[in-house]
Design a protein around this motif. Sequence first.
Motif, PDB file in Angstrom:
ATOM      1  N   ARG A  30       0.724  -1.432  -0.035  1.00 39.51           N
ATOM      2  CA  ARG A  30      -0.428   0.191  -0.115  1.00 39.51           C
ATOM      3  C   ARG A  30       1.168   1.008  -0.148  1.00 39.51           C
ATOM      4  O   ARG A  30       1.543   1.098   1.119  1.00 39.51           O
ATOM      5  CB  ARG A  30      -1.015  -0.283   1.333  1.00 39.51           C
ATOM      6  CG  ARG A  30      -1.965   1.381   1.536  1.00 39.51           C
ATOM      7  CD  ARG A  30      -2.607   0.477   0.187  1.00 39.51           C
ATOM      8  NE  ARG A  30      -3.610   1.231  -0.052  1.00 39.51           N
ATOM      9  CZ  ARG A  30      -5.040   1.731  -0.949  1.00 39.51           C
ATOM     10  NH1 ARG A  30      -4.653   0.792  -2.100  1.00 39.51           N
ATOM     11  NH2 ARG A  30      -5.506   2.374  -1.486  1.00 39.51           N
ATOM     12  N   ASP A  43       1.622  -4.737  -6.850  1.00 47.36           N
ATOM     13  CA  ASP A  43      -0.113  -4.893  -7.954  1.00 47.36           C
ATOM     14  C   ASP A  43      -0.539  -3.802  -7.655  1.00 47.36           C
ATOM     15  O   ASP A  43      -0.324  -3.308  -6.488  1.00 47.36           O
ATOM     16  CB  ASP A  43      -1.167  -6.038  -6.605  1.00 47.36           C
ATOM     17  CG  ASP A  43      -2.345  -6.456  -7.621  1.00 47.36           C
ATOM     18  OD1 ASP A  43      -2.984  -5.870  -7.333  1.00 47.36           O
ATOM     19  OD2 ASP A  43      -2.179  -7.867  -7.775  1.00 47.36           O
ATOM     20  N   SER A  96      -3.077  -2.841  -7.209  1.00 51.63           N
ATOM     21  CA  SER A  96      -3.864  -2.664  -6.090  1.00 51.63           C
ATOM     22  C   SER A  96      -3.407  -1.374  -4.994  1.00 51.63           C
ATOM     23  O   SER A  96      -3.926  -1.078  -3.715  1.00 51.63           O
ATOM     24  CB  SER A  96      -4.681  -3.844  -5.205  1.00 51.63           C
ATOM     25  OG  SER A  96      -3.688  -4.780  -4.429  1.00 51.63           O
TER      26      SER A  96
END
Length: 415
Positions: free
Chosen positions: A363, A390, A392
């Motif tokens: 993140r 990723d 995300s």
Amino acid sequence: MVVILMTIIQRRELDRVLGVRWLLLYGRRKTGKTFYVRERSQYSKYFVVTRGRSLVDIESGEELTISEFTRLLPYMIQSGRVVIDEFHRLDEPFFSLLQGLSGKGELTLITSTRHYFRRFIGENSPLLGLFHLQEVRLVDPRDAMAYVAGLGIKGKSLMELACLVQEPWLAQTVETMKERTFEVLGNLLRDYVPSLTGEIFTEEDKELSQRYFAILEAVADGKRTSGEIASELFSRGLIEKNHPGAVSQYLETLVNMGLLERILLYGKRRKGYHYRHVSPVADFAFYLNSKYGFFETGLPEKNVSQHLGEKMPRYMETFFERFLARVYGLQPVKIALPELEVDIALRKHKRLALVGEVKWKTRLTKKELRSIEDKLSSLGAERQFLIVPDRSAIPEEPEEVEVLDWKNFVELSKM
């Protein structure tokens, strides 16, 4: 009886040349030269030259003296491709014979020494101009990515295992253990890396002295310039003067052996280099040894996995640098500005063409994303990349920076 079929890493640089009539493959030991030729090449005879300078036919087990072999070779190459592995152990009159046979039949020579290779193709060498030359390095990152993806592995683990399998001798472990490779890596490295390093020095007719060993440890421990490396060796009492010149010849030898590589420092008036291990696997093993005496005492596998997790972001930076350099045909450089450190910098015609940041985390905050955009845009490169495990991981799509994740690299591996 159960037969286990091992998947072969497809090597694009070798597939392009295996059919060349007269081919010479060279590179340090355990880069997959012999295995790939035996598995992928079409040949009628395959000989290995022993240290005693006899030639063994690997199919029949027949052993020939040099004189017997040189007498038969002109006939053998007319019947199909002949492969001679570790050919550098031969000498005259074999090399003069090759000069006389130039252009006849099909012949592949393989050598695991870079030192002798340069002598063989140098000025006044009878082999000069006779062969197509192909260096066999670590596995191309694109081929490593395609191989691991073919095992059904995805996401972050896919890219980390692809980074490790640049060393092709790890392929069988990765194929068998998959993500559990990280748990068993310590036992493999403790025995294999010192042995492989010793073999490389032996093949090059060099002694693995304390100075060479200390340099390999120093580079693994983050000493990147010749000055930093010299300071480390001086502190250990291994050189008499704390001066970059005291280690320059050792560094040159290690680069020529294929153990270290040097990356040009970009932005300095005087030419300088940033040194690092070619192999992330070797780097990690020498790092553990510099910190914990790993080669002598070992470490619990849990500790090895933990340390690898800490070092992996740095290894992934190098992996993606090589990957993108191969895709776009660019030269890696290291930005030599202390106030502006960037993970990936690639240039073309002395100008920055591509810069990138690798954030090996799940993140990123919006603030981190803005900071990355500002830093990369300040360098004035044609293309800017942010690489994450990723997609995300990013809070929103950046405006100026292209984002790449594991799915993008799987697609790029097809290029």
